[in-house]
Design a protein around this motif. Structure first.
Motif, PDB file in Angstrom:
ATOM      1  N   ASP A 113       0.010  -5.692   3.744  1.00 55.95           N
ATOM      2  CA  ASP A 113      -0.760  -4.478   3.547  1.00 55.95           C
ATOM      3  C   ASP A 113      -1.173  -4.229   2.104  1.00 55.95           C
ATOM      4  O   ASP A 113      -0.973  -3.136   1.591  1.00 55.95           O
ATOM      5  CB  ASP A 113       0.104  -3.299   4.057  1.00 55.95           C
ATOM      6  N   LYS A 155       0.832  -1.205   0.000  1.00 59.80           N
ATOM      7  CA  LYS A 155       0.000   0.000   0.000  1.00 59.80           C
ATOM      8  C   LYS A 155       0.868   1.257   0.000  1.00 59.80           C
ATOM      9  O   LYS A 155       0.558   2.254  -0.655  1.00 59.80           O
ATOM     10  CB  LYS A 155      -0.905  -0.012   1.228  1.00 59.80           C
ATOM     11  N   PRO A 163      -3.272  -3.228  -1.072  1.00 62.08           N
ATOM     12  CA  PRO A 163      -4.380  -2.283  -1.189  1.00 62.08           C
ATOM     13  C   PRO A 163      -5.649  -3.038  -1.566  1.00 62.08           C
ATOM     14  O   PRO A 163      -5.599  -4.036  -2.284  1.00 62.08           O
ATOM     15  CB  PRO A 163      -3.938  -1.347  -2.313  1.00 62.08           C
TER      16      PRO A 163
END
Lengths: 274, 342, 257
Positions: free
Chosen positions: B338, B303, B340
């Protein structure tokens, strides 16, 4: 009776002949359209090569992309800030360098002591790349405007000195003797004969120093410049924005063209007597 | 047919088969900096992890991050490992290279890049990373990681980056000099330089980037054409790289109950390997100070990479058409962090 | 004001160029100096004008120059020595600029000098726009504008073509008639000497010594008349007879040098 060897116009029965023209040529004539056509042709070929994919834009952006980069700069208003910042540095640096250079150069042109003392110093310092002195300039002048102006000023100073004193040498000695014979005081000989006589050489020097100032603005703006064409080019390089990099370079060469036009006009006015 | 001739023939065949055996080792090259942050590839080479995968790896060393990305994009090197910069994203956006695994990142608890105030500015109250507005700050270059770190800080602390006067000075040495000469109020410097500046007394560390804005600082990347045409080789390379990352994490990333980093025998065993490749040759203490956090499994903060690109684009430093999804190939490493939500 | 040269001797780097020149030049007289190449004619003029320091000997003035003379010795140069960036009038004005003069008188003097030399319509022209003859007229006007006691002319017509030279000789005679200065006229052209001078000093080959002084007894006003022609022709022949042999030796010498 054998026919005379006649080329071009044909021989006539009575043996007389027109002489064929064989002069001409080898004399460059001004052709106003040609440079324009060459320019358009080169840009056009370049653009075409980009369109066809012969020039990958990773390595060479197309002219159209460069125009786009210009558009972005105009749009965001950064163009005037970059040009303004660079121009003020160039103008100040050039002015300082030229003033000091003319003072020293004319002194060396006129006074034997100044020449004997100055020539070795100038010859020794002239070839030093000013970029190599950048760290020193930062120590002396900081990372603000003074170090940038100084970098340009130093670059301009030495060629101006050399142009000024060689220009003094080129002033015909008989003009100086004439001044003496009319009882002109020394300062009048300097201001009325030596300086105007040295003007063509000095102005030719200006053309060179103006280019040097433009070249050095990139080096000067390496250190701590937020705005400026040089800073813009460097940051475009850092960011691999090749289209903006070339836009910046184009801007510099346009500036060079403008400066040379201005100097040409100044020459035409100042050297009207030539 | 003489015996001598047969012997010569046999010798020739032997020599030929030896050549074939050698060329069974797949040749690849990687562009890198001689920094401690490149340690995993040094370890993988020195401990023979590349060889295990049948790879013969050639190092191509550069002295700046930019040329590494250029070398990979131009096909002069197959892989590259270095920090992620605006220039990197612009090059990657042209489709010539893809990020495949993680390198250094700012992880809480691991000092890597520090915010510094000059002695004078510190005495005048510049004691906290929240006080950047109105200050003159030295960075190396426009679009460098330092530039981005300040950008992230401004977002976190809620000030405008335009309220900070940035002075690009091209090199760490110049930044240090400007700090020393009090020509700037502050700077961002790597841990090593930050400790040295504080020790010399001309600057104060007022915070660490990992305390404010953890982020993915560097990555391993490969040429797009290499990924397409030599997919198996890339897989082998990543396997060796991950093995080295695990070794590295094991040795350098341990912390005690209080959260303080501890360096044991495993670190001592790796330090000589790292010293062999890093230039200028660091002391063991310098290696420890520069040993940044590298994910043991090579996982990226995905992300954050999207965020980086968006930030650079907002600053006008990365072209609008650069798409994070297209410059990431997440297939070589499992379980990236992480990701997106799309 | 008379001019008296006593034992003028000059050496260049040990080479003796002039050897003991004694000469008395009377007020208002035109004296031409001729001689073979390298006899030191121009050197002598430089010494009289104060541009060269003689190795020995003195140049003295006897009496005072006339009241309106700003500069007792002025030059006319072979190569004109005009400032190319100044107009004709400004070139002439140069000789006056360091003298404190009322503006009106300055203008009047410039106008008079331009009128005397036939430059009235060319005041604003630049030297490059003028022919050689016109340029030398500017040089002459500049020398006359200060009303000199002694006009020193250093081969003033040598750089001009033959026709222009003829025209300028006529003009010079006209100027001689209207303007009262003493003139020292160095030339290698015997015709100029015979037609323009009252006396011709013939110098010998290097080192220059006075061989003979030839007087021409025709008043300046009558020089152009038909009756003067035979006298001038005779002087010319006489001068040629005097320097011919030496000129030939000098020519060879120069070629060897």
């Amino acid at each position: 009776m054998p026919e005379p060897d006649v080329r071009g116009a044909g021989g006539v029965a009575d043996g007389s002949a027109t002489i064929a023209f064989r002069g001409g040529g080898f004399q460059p004539q001004p052709r106003r359209l040609v440079p324009f056509i060459v320019f358009v042709l080169v840009i056009g070929l370049w653009q075409a090569a980009s369109w066809r994919g012969w020039l990958p834009d990773l390595f060479m952006p197309s002219p159209w992309q460069i125009v786009g980069a210009f558009g972005d700069m105009l749009h965001s208003g950064t163009l005037t800030r970059h040009v303004g910042a660079s121009l003020s540095r160039i103008a100040l640096g050039w002015l300082f360098g030229t003033t000091a250079g003319l003072a020293v150069g004319l002194a060396m042109g006129i006074f034997s002591v100044a020449r004997a003392g100055g020539l070795p110093v100038v010859s020794a310092l002239f070839p030093i790349p000013k970029i190599a002195l950048l760290p020193l300039f930062i120590l002396w002048f900081g990372i603000g405007e003074p170090s940038k102006v100084a970098t340009i000023g130093f670059g301009v100073f030495f060629p101006t000195v050399i142009a000024a004193y060689t220009a003094c040498d080129s002033v015909p000695r008989n003009l100086i003797r004439m001044g003496q014979s009319f009882g002109l005081p020394a300062h009048a000989i300097v201001w009325k004969i030596v300086v105007p006589g040295a003007m063509p050489g000095i102005l030719a020097g200006f053309r060179i120093t103006a280019s040097i100032a433009l070249i050095l603005v990139v080096a000067a703006e390496m250190i701590g410049a937020e705005y400026g064409i040089g800073a813009f080019i460097l940051s475009a390089g850092n960011l691999m924005q090749t289209d903006q990099l070339l836009a910046g370079v184009t801007l510099l060469s346009l500036l060079g063209l403008a400066v040379s036009t201005v100097l040409g006009a100044v020459e035409r006015i100042v050297l009207r007597w030539r | 047919m003489s015996i001598r001739f047969i012997a010569a023939l046999a010798a020739a065949i032997l020599a030929w088969s030896a050549t074939v055996a050698a060329s069974a080792q797949e040749k690849v090259s990687i562009a890198a900096l001689r920094f401690v942050s490149s340690s995993p590839i040094f370890i993988a080479l020195d401990r023979g992890y590349f060889k295990e995968q049948g790879l013969e790896v050639e190092f191509k060393f550069f002295d700046a991050a930019q040329p590494i990305a250029v070398a990979v994009a131009a096909g002069d090197a197959d892989f590259g490992i270095t920090g992620l910069t605006g220039g990197f994203y612009n090059l990657a956006g042209k489709g010539a290279l893809k990020i495949i695994a993680a390198q250094s990142r700012e992880e809480p608890g691991y000092d890597f890049v520090a915010y510094l105030a000059s002695k004078k500015a510190f005495d005048a109250g510049f004691t906290d990373p929240g006080k950047f507005p109105g200050k003159t700050i030295a960075i190396t270059q426009t679009g460098s990681t330092f530039h981005y770190m300040l950008g992230m800080l401004s977002e976190k602390r809620g000030f405008k980056l335009t309220d900070v006067t940035l002075k690009p000075l091209q090199s760490i040495a110049n930044v240090t000099a400007a700090l020393k000469g009090e020509q700037v109020d502050g700077a961002l410097l790597p841990a090593n330089n930050a400790y040295a500046a504080e020790k010399a007394g001309f600057a104060k560390i007022i915070g660490w980037v990992h305390q404010e804005t953890p982020w993915q600082l560097g990555a391993l990347f490969a040429g797009t054409r290499v990924i397409e045409q030599r997919h198996a080789v890339v897989e082998k390379f990543v396997a060796a790289y991950l093995k080295a990352c695990a070794d590295y994490a094991d040795a350098f990333l341990a912390r005690d109950a209080a959260g303080k980093r501890v360096f044991g025998d495993k670190a001592e065993a790796l330090i000589p390997i790292i010293q062999k490749y890093v230039q200028p040759k660091p002391s063991p203490e310098q290696v420890k100070a520069s040993a940044s956090y590298i994910d043991p499994k090579g996982r990226l903060l995905v992300k954050n990479i999207y965020e980086q690109i968006a930030w650079y684009q907002a600053q006008g430093m990365v072209a609008r058409d650069v798409d994070a999804a297209k410059i990431l190939d997440l297939s070589f490493v499992k379980d990236h962090l992480d990701p997106p939500k799309r | 004001m008379d001019l008296r040269l006593d034992g003028i001797t000059h050496r260049y780097d040990g080479l003796l160029v002039l050897d003991g020149i004694d000469l008395l030049i009377r007020d208002g007289e035109t004296v031409a100096i001729i001689g073979p190449s390298g006899c030191g004619k121009s050197t002598l003029l430089g010494i009289v004008g104060g541009l060269l320091r003689p190795s020995a000997g003195t140049v003295r003035t006897i009496g005072k120059p006339r009241a309106d003379s700003l500069n007792p010795f002025t030059y006319v140069f072979q190569d004109f020595a005009l400032l190319p960036w100044r107009s004709v009038a400004a070139n002439v004005a140069l000789a006056l600029e360091h003298h404190p003069l009322p503006r009106a008188e300055r203008q009047a003097r410039i106008k008079a000098a331009l009128g005397l030399t036939g430059l009235g319509d060319f005041a604003d022209a630049l030297p490059r726009q003028l022919s050689g003859g016109m340029r030398q007229r500017v040089g002459l006007a500049r020398a006359l504008v200060v009303r000199p006691a002694v006009l020193l002319l250093d081969e003033p017509l040598s750089a001009l073509d033959a026709q222009t030279r003829e025209l300028l000789m006529e003009d010079l005679l006209a100027i001689w008639a209207r303007e009262r200065s003493t003139r020292l006229y160095v030339t290698h052209n015997l015709d100029e000497a015979a037609r323009l001078a009252d006396r011709v000093v013939v110098l010998s080959r290097r080192p220059g010594r006075i061989r003979e002084i030839v007087s021409i007894d025709v008043p300046v006003a009558e020089r152009l008349s038909a009756s003067a022609l035979p006298v001038i022709a005779a002087v010319r022949d006489r001068l040629w007879a005097l320097i011919r042999d030496e000129a030939r030796v000098a020519e060879r010498e120069v070629q060897h040098a």
